[in-house]
Motif scaffolding. Structure first.
Motif, PDB file in Angstrom:
ATOM      1  N   UNK A  93       7.858  -6.654  -5.607  1.00 37.09           N
ATOM      2  CA  UNK A  93       8.383  -5.360  -6.003  1.00 37.09           C
ATOM      3  C   UNK A  93       7.163  -4.267  -6.055  1.00 37.09           C
ATOM      4  N   UNK A  94       5.999  -4.724  -6.886  1.00 40.18           N
ATOM      5  CA  UNK A  94       4.943  -3.825  -6.935  1.00 40.18           C
ATOM      6  C   UNK A  94       4.321  -3.500  -5.658  1.00 40.18           C
ATOM      7  N   UNK A  95       4.344  -4.416  -4.687  1.00 41.66           N
ATOM      8  CA  UNK A  95       3.803  -4.133  -3.458  1.00 41.66           C
ATOM      9  C   UNK A  95       4.690  -3.060  -2.628  1.00 41.66           C
ATOM     10  N   UNK A  96       6.150  -3.210  -2.833  1.00 45.57           N
ATOM     11  CA  UNK A  96       6.989  -2.328  -2.153  1.00 45.57           C
ATOM     12  C   UNK A  96       6.865  -1.117  -2.548  1.00 45.57           C
ATOM     13  N   UNK A  97       6.889  -0.901  -3.887  1.00 42.04           N
ATOM     14  CA  UNK A  97       6.837   0.580  -4.571  1.00 42.04           C
ATOM     15  C   UNK A  97       5.651   1.013  -4.177  1.00 42.04           C
ATOM     16  N   UNK A  98       4.399   0.518  -4.413  1.00 42.25           N
ATOM     17  CA  UNK A  98       2.994   1.010  -4.001  1.00 42.25           C
ATOM     18  C   UNK A  98       3.221   1.441  -2.689  1.00 42.25           C
ATOM     19  N   UNK A  99       3.382   0.533  -1.724  1.00 39.19           N
ATOM     20  CA  UNK A  99       3.203   0.656  -0.378  1.00 39.19           C
ATOM     21  C   UNK A  99       4.130   2.370  -0.066  1.00 39.19           C
ATOM     22  N   UNK A 100       5.192   2.033  -0.517  1.00 36.45           N
ATOM     23  CA  UNK A 100       6.125   3.607  -0.455  1.00 36.45           C
ATOM     24  C   UNK A 100       5.553   4.814  -0.878  1.00 36.45           C
ATOM     25  N   UNK A 101       5.237   4.435  -2.049  1.00 39.25           N
ATOM     26  CA  UNK A 101       4.563   5.978  -2.866  1.00 39.25           C
ATOM     27  C   UNK A 101       3.325   6.433  -2.144  1.00 39.25           C
TER      28      UNK A 101
END
Lengths: 226, 226
Positions: B11-19
């Motif tokens: 979840x952290x990776x997905x949000x960080x990558x998108x932001x």
């Protein structure tokens, strides 16, 4: 087919009316038919009393709970959640042997004010408790996640909504799917055994919050997928 | 904008990558950056370890939890549910003063096996507990009801899905809505104050059952209405 409805509220009326319209032979069960007919109070939403509704539906029979259960093949549980287990116990669990019980009730606890909490939650559900109480019946949980009008007319919410069901008996579920289709549901997801009733009952809080947000009960859940 | 992510999981990776892709300055916080970088174990789904993922995203910074919180305006809580309150306590609630905290976590209790139960339920929620622990922060609950890929790319589930959010601070919610739109969500329902987190967290059981039924996490909830 002979269908029985337990409960005279708006959910019972909606299901009874629709089943009758579809050509089924419908009996509504109540604790005391004479008293129900004598009651001229408005229903819980300020609508006409049941005694008036039943006069407008002369084809629908009214009987005691026990007469209703004994005379039908499929029983719809449309009782208030907090009355379900005591009522089924008083009818006599053995009378449900071999019958399909479509459970539309919700374990809503209004005793602490609004919004209600659930009196079974997490690792138990009202659907499971009903199946335990009626071990020889085939309980199917469905329809508890929309308002009474949407249950029998999903187009009121939008044609693309999803209806879920769950239960232990494949044949009772297959019959329920046919009835859901006749009600107008086309996207039907079978979530498995009766323990999935937990997840269906735990949808009530989001239903209530969405209802408060939209200011309308004309909505339903859709599982969007590719 | 400066964005902080607590949690190095999918979840952290997905949000960080998108932001980061959207042009924000992103820092991921972890308890011990050196240890996180030295960890070469696969992630919880058998995917590449975080140390490999961060190498492929050199623009994203890695810091301690405290450095991350102090240096950003908006914090995404992507920690495991059972680690959230102890981690926020160890960081120091006062450090969150004035910041928006987007809470994506779920109070899942796996200690009794599968399926998990919720360790806050009915009249409480993890979202509310976070707001109580961080009284000077503005907690917004959202995105906890879909899988990590769908969070930042709702088209993976279907373009018509609904995303809910709730929280006490209108400005923090308005900022969250802008971010949700940038992620691809177009039907966004504001359910009100942070107590609505109960209803969002109680969606987890139906999410899990639907995931088991469909055999895929590429789905989302849509509120169908006229």
């Amino acid at each position: 087919m002979r269908m029985g409805i337990l409960g005279t509220g708006v959910v019972g009326q909606a299901i009874a009316g629709k089943l009758s319209e579809l050509g089924h032979e419908v009996t509504i069960g109540t604790r005391d038919a004479a008293r129900t007919l004598a009651d001229t109070k408005s229903n819980q939403y300020g609508g006409p009393p049941f005694s008036q509704w039943i006069q407008q539906h002369p084809i629908i029979k009214l009987g005691t709970f026990t007469e209703t259960v004994l005379s039908v093949e499929i029983i719809f549980n449309c009782l208030r959640g907090d009355a379900v287990l005591s009522t089924l116990t008083s009818i006599g669990p053995e009378k449900f042997a071999g019958k399909a019980v479509v459970d539309i009730s919700n374990p809503l606890d209004f005793s602490h004010g609004m919004p209600p909490t659930l009196f079974f939650v997490n690792d138990n559900s009202l659907g499971e408790e009903i199946q335990k109480l009626l071990p020889q019946a085939h309980v199917v949980k469905t329809l508890n996640i929309v308002n009474a009008e949407v249950m029998v007319n999903p187009a009121k919410a939008g044609k693309e909504a999803t209806m879920f069901l769950c239960g232990n008996d494949p044949q009772a579920k297959a019959r329920s799917v046919e009835l859901l289709k006749a009600f107008g549901w086309h996207d039907i997801l079978d979530l498995g055994d009766i323990t999935a009733a937990r997840s269906l009952e735990m949808l009530l809080p989001i239903w209530l919050r969405t209802w408060m947000t939209l200011g309308s009960g004309y909505f339903a859940f859709k599982i969007v997928r590719p």
